[in-house]
Scaffold this motif. Structure first.
Motif: not given
Length: 166
Positions: A39-45
């Protein structure tokens, strides 16, 4: 398991957790049918997807800037490693070569992966992390029709939560 405790991975894709609306980057164990969801953050995705999709911008974005800084300072990004899973949180390191010496920098996996796709650095995960958190499918996903692959991941994602990786 590998000899040195780490296994080569590749970015298989990015999906969305239907419950939390959080992005999940999916790493694939090379030459195997196991996948490691993180699971990652929106900006990194967005950063990872933009590079995978070869989108370019007139000015460097944050991860582009970091790669440029390392390069301008005479360094190279050799590899990134997902090193551990502790309390439902993944940890990573960025491995650099600078002036003939090896340097390890602590990182979130999402940032490390965003840098890896820009620099060409290899991606690895600790065998212990793979054993603890990887998902294995019975048949090779690459051989299945794309709709079937999406359906399998959706089914799996409907049943899983970050707490499952404790």
């Amino acid at each position: 398991m590998s000899a040195d405790g780490f296994t080569r991975m590749s970015i298989y894709g990015i999906n969305l957790d239907l419950f939390s609306s959080s992005p999940i980057v999916i790493l694939k164990v090379e030459d195997e049918n196991r996948y490691l969801p993180i699971w990652i953050g929106q900006p990194e995705a967005r950063s990872i997807l933009m590079k995978i999709q070869n989108q370019s911008f007139s000015r460097p974005l944050t991860h582009d800037l970091a790669v440029n800084l390392v390069s301008e300072l005479g360094g190279t990004m050799e590899r990134v490693t997902v090193t551990e899973l502790r309390d439902s949180t993944f940890f990573a390191k960025i491995h650099l070569q600078i002036d003939g010496r090896s340097v390890e920098v602590d990182s979130r996996p999402s940032d490390a992966l965003a840098l890896a796709v820009r620099s060409g650095a290899q991606i690895f995960a600790a065998d212990t992390v793979i054993e603890e958190a990887a998902v294995e499918f019975e048949e090779a996903i690459e051989e299945a029709p794309e709709e079937e692959v999406v359906d399998k991941f959706k089914d799996w994602m409907n049943k899983v939560s970050p707490d499952d990786f404790k």
